[in-house]
Design an enzyme around this catalytic site. Structure first.
Site, PDB file in Angstrom:
ATOM      1  N   ASP A   1       0.826  -1.210   0.000  1.00 51.07           N
ATOM      2  CA  ASP A   1       0.000   0.000   0.000  1.00 51.07           C
ATOM      3  C   ASP A   1       0.863   1.263   0.000  1.00 51.07           C
ATOM      4  O   ASP A   1       1.759   1.420   0.836  1.00 51.07           O
ATOM      5  CB  ASP A   1      -0.913  -0.016   1.239  1.00 51.07           C
ATOM      6  CG  ASP A   1      -2.080   0.942   1.084  1.00 51.07           C
ATOM      7  OD1 ASP A   1      -1.870   2.097   0.658  1.00 51.07           O
ATOM      8  OD2 ASP A   1      -3.213   0.537   1.377  1.00 51.07           O
TER       9      ASP A   1
ATOM     10  N   THR B   1      -6.933   4.169  -1.494  1.00 46.28           N
ATOM     11  CA  THR B   1      -6.708   2.733  -1.360  1.00 46.28           C
ATOM     12  C   THR B   1      -7.836   1.853  -1.902  1.00 46.28           C
ATOM     13  O   THR B   1      -7.607   0.965  -2.719  1.00 46.28           O
ATOM     14  CB  THR B   1      -6.496   2.401   0.135  1.00 46.28           C
ATOM     15  OG1 THR B   1      -5.318   3.102   0.555  1.00 46.28           O
ATOM     16  CG2 THR B   1      -6.309   0.914   0.365  1.00 46.28           C
TER      17      THR B   1
ATOM     18  N   ASP C   1       2.362   2.777   3.245  1.00 38.72           N
ATOM     19  CA  ASP C   1       1.345   3.833   3.343  1.00 38.72           C
ATOM     20  C   ASP C   1       1.301   4.450   4.745  1.00 38.72           C
ATOM     21  O   ASP C   1       1.311   5.675   4.895  1.00 38.72           O
ATOM     22  CB  ASP C   1      -0.024   3.245   2.977  1.00 38.72           C
ATOM     23  CG  ASP C   1      -1.125   4.274   3.021  1.00 38.72           C
ATOM     24  OD1 ASP C   1      -1.194   5.100   2.097  1.00 38.72           O
ATOM     25  OD2 ASP C   1      -1.905   4.273   3.987  1.00 38.72           O
TER      26      ASP C   1
ATOM     27  N   HIS D   1       2.058   8.407   5.651  1.00 35.69           N
ATOM     28  CA  HIS D   1       1.116   9.366   6.261  1.00 35.69           C
ATOM     29  C   HIS D   1       1.694   9.955   7.547  1.00 35.69           C
ATOM     30  O   HIS D   1       1.622  11.154   7.791  1.00 35.69           O
ATOM     31  CB  HIS D   1      -0.193   8.662   6.655  1.00 35.69           C
ATOM     32  CG  HIS D   1      -1.093   8.360   5.513  1.00 35.69           C
ATOM     33  ND1 HIS D   1      -1.675   9.331   4.747  1.00 35.69           N
ATOM     34  CD2 HIS D   1      -1.538   7.180   5.018  1.00 35.69           C
ATOM     35  CE1 HIS D   1      -2.444   8.762   3.819  1.00 35.69           C
ATOM     36  NE2 HIS D   1      -2.368   7.455   3.965  1.00 35.69           N
TER      37      HIS D   1
ATOM     38  N   ASP E   1      -1.161   0.659  -4.877  1.00 36.08           N
ATOM     39  CA  ASP E   1      -2.422   1.295  -5.242  1.00 36.08           C
ATOM     40  C   ASP E   1      -2.275   2.775  -5.590  1.00 36.08           C
ATOM     41  O   ASP E   1      -3.109   3.335  -6.306  1.00 36.08           O
ATOM     42  CB  ASP E   1      -3.454   1.102  -4.114  1.00 36.08           C
ATOM     43  CG  ASP E   1      -2.907   1.475  -2.746  1.00 36.08           C
ATOM     44  OD1 ASP E   1      -1.677   1.678  -2.601  1.00 36.08           O
ATOM     45  OD2 ASP E   1      -3.706   1.546  -1.790  1.00 36.08           O
ATOM     46  N   HIS E   2      -1.228   3.425  -5.084  1.00 31.31           N
ATOM     47  CA  HIS E   2      -1.013   4.867  -5.292  1.00 31.31           C
ATOM     48  C   HIS E   2       0.323   5.224  -4.664  1.00 31.31           C
ATOM     49  O   HIS E   2       0.955   4.378  -4.026  1.00 31.31           O
ATOM     50  CB  HIS E   2      -2.134   5.700  -4.628  1.00 31.31           C
ATOM     51  CG  HIS E   2      -2.342   5.319  -3.196  1.00 31.31           C
ATOM     52  ND1 HIS E   2      -1.434   5.642  -2.211  1.00 31.31           N
ATOM     53  CD2 HIS E   2      -3.304   4.582  -2.587  1.00 31.31           C
ATOM     54  CE1 HIS E   2      -1.854   5.147  -1.060  1.00 31.31           C
ATOM     55  NE2 HIS E   2      -2.979   4.477  -1.251  1.00 31.31           N
TER      56      HIS E   2
ATOM     57  N   HIS F   1      -2.379  11.165  -0.084  1.00 27.73           N
ATOM     58  CA  HIS F   1      -2.613  10.824  -1.490  1.00 27.73           C
ATOM     59  C   HIS F   1      -4.108  10.971  -1.721  1.00 27.73           C
ATOM     60  O   HIS F   1      -4.860  11.216  -0.779  1.00 27.73           O
ATOM     61  CB  HIS F   1      -2.137   9.390  -1.759  1.00 27.73           C
ATOM     62  CG  HIS F   1      -2.702   8.400  -0.782  1.00 27.73           C
ATOM     63  ND1 HIS F   1      -3.878   7.733  -0.993  1.00 27.73           N
ATOM     64  CD2 HIS F   1      -2.275   8.027   0.457  1.00 27.73           C
ATOM     65  CE1 HIS F   1      -4.139   6.968   0.048  1.00 27.73           C
ATOM     66  NE2 HIS F   1      -3.186   7.130   0.955  1.00 27.73           N
TER      67      HIS F   1
HETATM   68  P1  AMP Z   1      -5.957   5.171   2.885  1.00 25.81           P
HETATM   69  O1  AMP Z   1      -4.527   5.418   3.078  1.00 25.81           O
HETATM   70  O2  AMP Z   1      -6.787   6.025   3.754  1.00 25.81           O
HETATM   71  O3  AMP Z   1      -6.414   5.222   1.454  1.00 25.81           O
HETATM   72  O4  AMP Z   1      -6.248   3.669   3.379  1.00 25.81           O
HETATM   73  C1  AMP Z   1      -5.236   2.797   3.813  1.00 25.81           C
HETATM   74  C2  AMP Z   1      -5.758   1.936   4.900  1.00 25.81           C
HETATM   75  O5  AMP Z   1      -6.744   1.017   4.408  1.00 25.81           O
HETATM   76  C3  AMP Z   1      -4.673   1.037   5.485  1.00 25.81           C
HETATM   77  O6  AMP Z   1      -4.105   1.615   6.623  1.00 25.81           O
HETATM   78  C4  AMP Z   1      -5.402  -0.236   5.835  1.00 25.81           C
HETATM   79  O7  AMP Z   1      -5.418  -0.433   7.213  1.00 25.81           O
HETATM   80  C5  AMP Z   1      -6.828  -0.028   5.343  1.00 25.81           C
HETATM   81  N1  AMP Z   1      -7.322  -1.243   4.712  1.00 25.81           N
HETATM   82  C6  AMP Z   1      -6.802  -1.918   3.690  1.00 25.81           C
HETATM   83  N2  AMP Z   1      -7.531  -3.009   3.377  1.00 25.81           N
HETATM   84  C7  AMP Z   1      -8.559  -3.034   4.247  1.00 25.81           C
HETATM   85  C8  AMP Z   1      -9.675  -3.915   4.445  1.00 25.81           C
HETATM   86  N3  AMP Z   1      -9.866  -4.981   3.663  1.00 25.81           N
HETATM   87  N4  AMP Z   1     -10.548  -3.580   5.428  1.00 25.81           N
HETATM   88  C9  AMP Z   1     -10.356  -2.484   6.183  1.00 25.81           C
HETATM   89  N5  AMP Z   1      -9.327  -1.636   6.056  1.00 25.81           N
HETATM   90  C10 AMP Z   1      -8.429  -1.900   5.103  1.00 25.81           C
HETATM   91 ZN    ZN Z   2      -3.457   2.844  -0.184  1.00 18.73          ZN
HETATM   92 ZN    ZN Z   3      -2.976   6.057   2.656  1.00 16.78          ZN
END
Ligand code: AMP
Ligand code: ZN
Ligand code: ZN
Length: 403
Positions: free
Chosen positions: A36, A72, A193, A197, A240-241, A341
């Protein structure tokens, strides 16, 4: 039954058995790992000998271009469906669904595990319905029953589950007896990721995390190299990004400009917000928001065409997007990040990685930047599956493959 007939039937059964074993021995394997938020250029910041070895014997994309918004959930689900977020319906990490009056949130288990929210056909569904066994360790969407199907093996998301134990399970799956063994395995790690952050993408913490992830990849590639099926595994690593640095000085607080009573609903997280104005405040509220510096505001149907974004009913009436490097926060109580992101997918900091090695891929080959919606067709090709309709075009990436 005459003796001759019996002998003939025995011979036919024997030959069918042999051809089944031969087919099973030929069938390819695909292992897809997502790291990630792994930005395209992180490998240039620290030594990454294990990733370098994959690149030397395989393919590296200049960068992998995510869909908009560069978050994500929308992008993990684009990678496995070949659809842009507007088409598959996971239009953000969280959204309101006007058709059912329900909210989707990544922190809400019930929503995340509900197949209703997921459009399109993820690769594990394509695989399972065409007779190919699949497994997923935490890939977005794989906890839900989609079109009545789940991967044969899947796990409920547990953020704190140790990375090394995820590796052990993936290796365990690949060691199952042939009739139970998955030919498609997806797995997911939530770094770098989290570090991006928390600390920012240009920090020593981030560099340490990349060194650690590279060492885990070394552990994993060593373990797969010892499997009897090693020669048949195509191993792909994506993200993913990417991630960009943020500063506390570049923040737009929405509370400075809007009156919450103007809206039926405000949805979003930096850098993308959706607004549903109450009819009587439509003009007034648009006027108040449209000239804010360092953000752009569009009616959803007027969003830039290059994003293929804005027709889904889960995107509310107006969409606000922060300029690259700026943060949108609701008010001064909101927590600021050192990195984020979600921004324009033409901004190179938002681009991720694509590395691939295995019998199908060329050696030491660099593929120009391509969009992550191309990966679904690639996975179908590698597994001899007929793809479901999608936004990708296989012609654009087939140059990375051995003819
Ligand atoms: P973001 O950076 O806000 O786009 O999202 C990243 C977060 O998504 C990560 O810290 C993960 O903990 C969470 N994440 C990834 N896959 C899952 C999942 N299947 N269910 C819940 N949270 C998830
Ligand atoms: Zn992500
Ligand atoms: Zn993120």
């Amino acid at each position: 039954m005459k003796n001759q007939q019996r002998i003939l039937i025995t011979i036919i059964l024997f030959l069918t058995g042999i051809s089944f074993i031969l087919c099973a021995q030929d069938k390819p394997y695909v292992v897809l790992l997502s790291l990630d938020g792994f930005r395209w250029d992180y490998i240039n910041k620290v030594p990454t000998p294990n990733i370098d070895s994959i690149i030397l014997h395989g393919v590296k994309a200049e960068s992998l271009k995510p869909g908009f918004p560069t978050k994500t959930f929308p992008n993990h689900y684009s990678i496995v469906t070949g659809l842009y977020p507007d088409f598959h319906g996971i239009v953000a990490n969280g959204f309101y669904d006007p058709e059912t009056n329900r909210e989707y949130r990544i922190s809400n288990r019930e929503a995340v595990e509900d197949g209703y929210f997921y459009g399109g056909e993820p690769i594990w569904v394509t695989a399972e319905i065409q007779g190919v066994t699949s497994a997923s360790y935490f890939w977005v969407g794989s906890e839900a029953e989609i079109q009545g199907t789940r991967p044969t093996y899947w796990k409920k998301y547990d953020h704190n589950f140790p990375f090394i134990q995820r590796i052990d399970t993936v290796i365990y799956w690949l060691q199952l007896p042939e009739e139970k063994r998955p030919h498609l395995v997806l797995w997911y790690l939530d770094e770098p990721d989290g570090t991006g952050h928390y600390s920012g993408p240009e920090t020593d913490n981030l560099k340490k995390q990349i060194v650690y992830l590279d060492s885990l990849i070394g552990v994993f590639t060593h373990k797969i190299s010892e499997l009897p099926i090693a020669e048949r595994i195509n191993f792909i690593i994506v993200s993913d990004h990417g991630m960009t640095s943020l500063s506390d000085e570049k923040v737009v607080y929405l509370s400075d400009y809007l009156n919450e009573s103007w809206f039926e609903r405000i949805e979003g997280w930096n850098p993308v917000f959706f607004f549903q104005p109450r009819p009587q405040y439509e003009t007034e509220s648009f006027e108040a928001l449209k000239d804010i510096e360092h953000v752009c505001l569009w009616a959803k149907e007027e969003l830039p065409e290059k994003w293929y974004y804005g027709s889904n009913s889960r995107i509310l009436r107006w969409v606000m997007v922060a300029d690259n490097g700026w943060q949108i926060k609701l008010n001064k109580d909101s927590r600021l990040s050192k990195g984020d992101h979600g921004y324009d997918n033409d901004f190179k900091d938002m681009h991720g990685i694509f590395f691939a090695v295995g019998p199908a891929f060329k050696d030491n080959y660099t593929q120009p930047t391509f969009e992550n919606i191309q990966i679904y067709n690639l996975l179908c090709y590698l597994l001899n599956l007929t793809p479901a309709p999608n936004n990708g075009n296989f012609e654009e990436i087939k140059s990375m493959l051995i003819e």
